[in-house]
Enzyme design. Structure first.
Site, short mmCIF file in Angstrom:
data_model
loop_
_atom_site.label_atom_id
_atom_site.label_comp_id
_atom_site.label_asym_id
_atom_site.label_seq_id
_atom_site.Cartn_x
_atom_site.Cartn_y
_atom_site.Cartn_z
N ALA A 1 0.83 -1.22 0.00
CA ALA A 1 0.00 0.00 0.00
C ALA A 1 0.86 1.27 0.00
O ALA A 1 1.93 1.28 0.61
CB ALA A 1 -0.88 -0.02 1.25
N PRO A 2 0.43 2.33 -0.70
CA PRO A 2 -0.83 2.45 -1.47
C PRO A 2 -0.78 1.83 -2.86
O PRO A 2 -1.79 1.80 -3.55
CB PRO A 2 -1.02 3.96 -1.57
CG PRO A 2 0.37 4.52 -1.54
CD PRO A 2 1.16 3.61 -0.64
N GLY A 3 0.41 1.32 -3.31
CA GLY A 3 0.37 0.53 -4.54
C GLY A 3 1.32 0.97 -5.65
O GLY A 3 1.17 0.53 -6.78
N GLY A 4 2.32 1.79 -5.32
CA GLY A 4 3.26 2.24 -6.36
C GLY A 4 3.99 1.08 -7.04
O GLY A 4 4.09 1.02 -8.27
N ASP B 1 -0.92 -6.31 2.10
CA ASP B 1 -0.76 -5.17 3.01
C ASP B 1 -2.06 -5.00 3.76
O ASP B 1 -3.13 -5.16 3.17
CB ASP B 1 -0.42 -3.89 2.23
CG ASP B 1 0.24 -2.83 3.11
OD1 ASP B 1 -0.33 -2.50 4.17
OD2 ASP B 1 1.30 -2.33 2.72
N ASP C 1 -0.32 -10.53 6.80
CA ASP C 1 1.02 -10.18 7.27
C ASP C 1 2.05 -10.66 6.24
O ASP C 1 2.14 -11.86 5.97
CB ASP C 1 1.25 -10.85 8.64
CG ASP C 1 2.65 -10.54 9.19
OD1 ASP C 1 3.39 -9.79 8.53
OD2 ASP C 1 2.97 -11.07 10.26
N ASP D 1 8.64 -4.02 0.09
CA ASP D 1 9.01 -2.68 0.56
C ASP D 1 8.49 -2.47 1.98
O ASP D 1 8.09 -1.38 2.36
CB ASP D 1 8.40 -1.65 -0.42
CG ASP D 1 8.94 -0.24 -0.23
OD1 ASP D 1 10.01 -0.09 0.37
OD2 ASP D 1 8.28 0.71 -0.71
N LYS E 1 15.72 -1.22 4.86
CA LYS E 1 15.73 0.10 5.51
C LYS E 1 16.92 0.12 6.47
O LYS E 1 17.04 -0.78 7.33
CB LYS E 1 14.44 0.35 6.28
CG LYS E 1 13.16 -0.05 5.54
CD LYS E 1 12.75 0.92 4.47
CE LYS E 1 11.61 0.36 3.64
NZ LYS E 1 11.27 1.15 2.47
C1 LIG Z 1 6.92 2.17 2.32
S1 LIG Z 1 5.29 1.54 2.35
C2 LIG Z 1 5.19 0.71 0.81
C3 LIG Z 1 4.99 1.60 -0.35
C4 LIG Z 1 4.71 0.82 -1.61
N1 LIG Z 1 5.87 0.06 -2.03
C5 LIG Z 1 4.30 1.73 -2.75
O1 LIG Z 1 4.98 1.75 -3.75
O2 LIG Z 1 3.26 2.39 -2.65
C6 LIG Z 1 5.43 0.23 3.49
C7 LIG Z 1 4.18 -0.60 3.62
O3 LIG Z 1 4.54 -1.79 4.31
C8 LIG Z 1 3.41 -2.22 5.01
N2 LIG Z 1 3.81 -3.21 6.02
C9 LIG Z 1 4.65 -3.05 7.06
N3 LIG Z 1 4.75 -4.22 7.76
C10 LIG Z 1 3.97 -5.12 7.09
C11 LIG Z 1 3.67 -6.49 7.30
N4 LIG Z 1 4.19 -7.15 8.32
N5 LIG Z 1 2.84 -7.08 6.42
C12 LIG Z 1 2.31 -6.42 5.38
N6 LIG Z 1 2.57 -5.11 5.15
C13 LIG Z 1 3.38 -4.47 6.00
C14 LIG Z 1 2.82 -0.93 5.57
O4 LIG Z 1 1.44 -1.10 5.87
C15 LIG Z 1 3.07 0.06 4.42
O5 LIG Z 1 1.91 0.19 3.63
#
Ligand SMILES: C[S@@+](CC[C@H](N)C(=O)[O-])C[C@H]1O[C@@H](n2cnc3c(N)ncnc32)[C@H](O)[C@@H]1O
Length: 352
Positions: A222-225, A241, A261, A277, A306
């Site tokens: 999320a949000p989906g890039g 997500d 998860d 990501d 990260k």
């Molecule tokens: C940096 S954002 C991702 C942005 C995404 N790559 C984009 O292009 O829009 C990180 C995402 O990781 C998700 N996240 C973190 N821990 C997670 C987990 N254990 N399972 C699923 N999603 C997770 C968060 O909800 C967040 O939406």
């Protein structure tokens, strides 16, 4: 006389990481030297007895924190603003380089002190180019196969003269690939995955590895890039997500959104791609990524690690080594701090 040195550009603030990477990798290759840098300058000099040999031992494409890698030819300080050209021609004459360069790039570090030099770099390039051609130091027409001449302004009166092997350096000025944000992209993060596909795969690999109707998973979507980039490349994507995805992705019919998860979800069969990501500790992400390869859940992956605030080079090395070890198979692993990355690096991995 200027010391023999590599001159590398990096993201401002990541000079200690690049300095550590260069020192450690050069030493392992038998080139002992020392790095000189200033925090937030956007560049690192690596002083070493034979910079040309050290450069060959440290291919640009293997370096994680170097946006650009050059072999320094001269460090020109105290330049007179009324004639910066003569000292450059003088330095080239003193070096007696064997052949004309194929192109000239005039640049500056991507830093607070460097960015104001962009105008000077542009206008000086236009003035220097004809002078170099007249003196025989630059080929009449741009020739991307020959060594490239770089002038990097560090201040109005201070420039580094350097050269790059076009096959062993970034093909973009300042080492920055310029990508435009697409108006339909759900987030700026899309640029990260686009840049990763552009820089971590060569054109042959992109044609082979990124194809229509491939099956992919996007962990932390999320949000989906990233999902959007995969979808635009013709893939069908399972986006994992708990957060919401842009409606347009769901409406495409090519995206399944799973509120699950990302550390426990697994696919029912081997996928062509997995991208990740998730914002989590790099050690935990690296371990989970290794599990995907060990269990043969995907054929290739791009994931972000990260980085913590401190000891970022140590953490990078430890996480990448642990990842490779835990896959239990020989792997291609390429890592890079992308221009669109922030406090992170991006990794491409696939079994050999
Ligand atoms: C940096 S954002 C991702 C942005 C995404 N790559 C984009 O292009 O829009 C990180 C995402 O990781 C998700 N996240 C973190 N821990 C997670 C987990 N254990 N399972 C699923 N999603 C997770 C968060 O909800 C967040 O939406």
């Amino acid at each position: 006389m200027t010391d023999s040195a590599l001159f590398c550009l990096c993201r401002a603030g990541f000079e200690p990481e690049l300095a550590a990477e260069l020192s450690e990798r050069a030493a392992l290759a038998g080139h002992h030297g020392y790095a000189r840098t200033q925090r937030n300058s956007g560049y690192v000099e690596f002083i070493v007895e034979d910079a040309a040999a050290a450069s060959q031992a440290l291919p640009w494409s293997n370096l994680i924190f170097a946006r650009q890698k050059l072999v320094r030819l001269a460090d020109l300080r105290g330049l007179d603003p009324s004639d910066r050209i003569a000292p450059i021609l003088g330095a080239l004459d003193a070096l007696g380089a064997p052949e004309a360069f194929g192109e000239l790039w005039v640049e500056h570090p991507d830093s607070d002190d460097g960015k104001p030099l962009a105008g000077l770099a542009r206008s000086f390039g236009n003035a220097l180019r004809p002078a170099l051609r007249k003196a025989g130091w630059l080929s009449k027409l741009d020739d991307p196969r020959r060594p490239r001449l770089h002038v990097v302004f560090l201040a109005g009166d201070h420039a580094v003269l350097a050269q790059a092997d076009p096959d062993d350096s970034a093909p973009w000025p300042l080492g920055i690939p310029r990508l435009k944000m697409h108006p339909d992209a759900p987030s700026r993060s899309a640029l990260k995955l686009e840049e990763a596909l552009l820089t971590l795969l060569d054109p042959d690999e992109r044609a082979r590895r990124v194809r229509d109707n491939m099956q992919a998973a996007d962990l932390g979507a999320a949000p989906g890039g990233w999902t959007w980039v995969l979808m635009r490349n013709g893939m069908k994507v399972t986006s994992v997500d708990n957060g919401p995805l842009r409606q347009a992705l769901l409406d495409s019919g090519r995206v399944d959104h799973l509120r699950a998860d990302g550390f426990s979800w697994q696919p029912k069969r081997t996928l062509d791609w997995m991208v990740c990501d998730m914002v989590e500790s790099p050690a935990r992400v690296a371990e989970r990524m290794a599990t995907w390869f060990r269990e043969n859940w995907c054929r290739q992956a791009i994931f972000n690690l990260k980085l913590p605030m401190k000891k970022r080079w140590d953490e990078t090395r430890v996480c990448l080594e642990a990842f490779e070890y835990q896959t239990h198979r020989p792997m291609i692993v390429r890592a890079r701090q992308l221009y669109h990355d922030r406090e992170e690096i991006t990794v491409f991995a696939a079994p050999r």
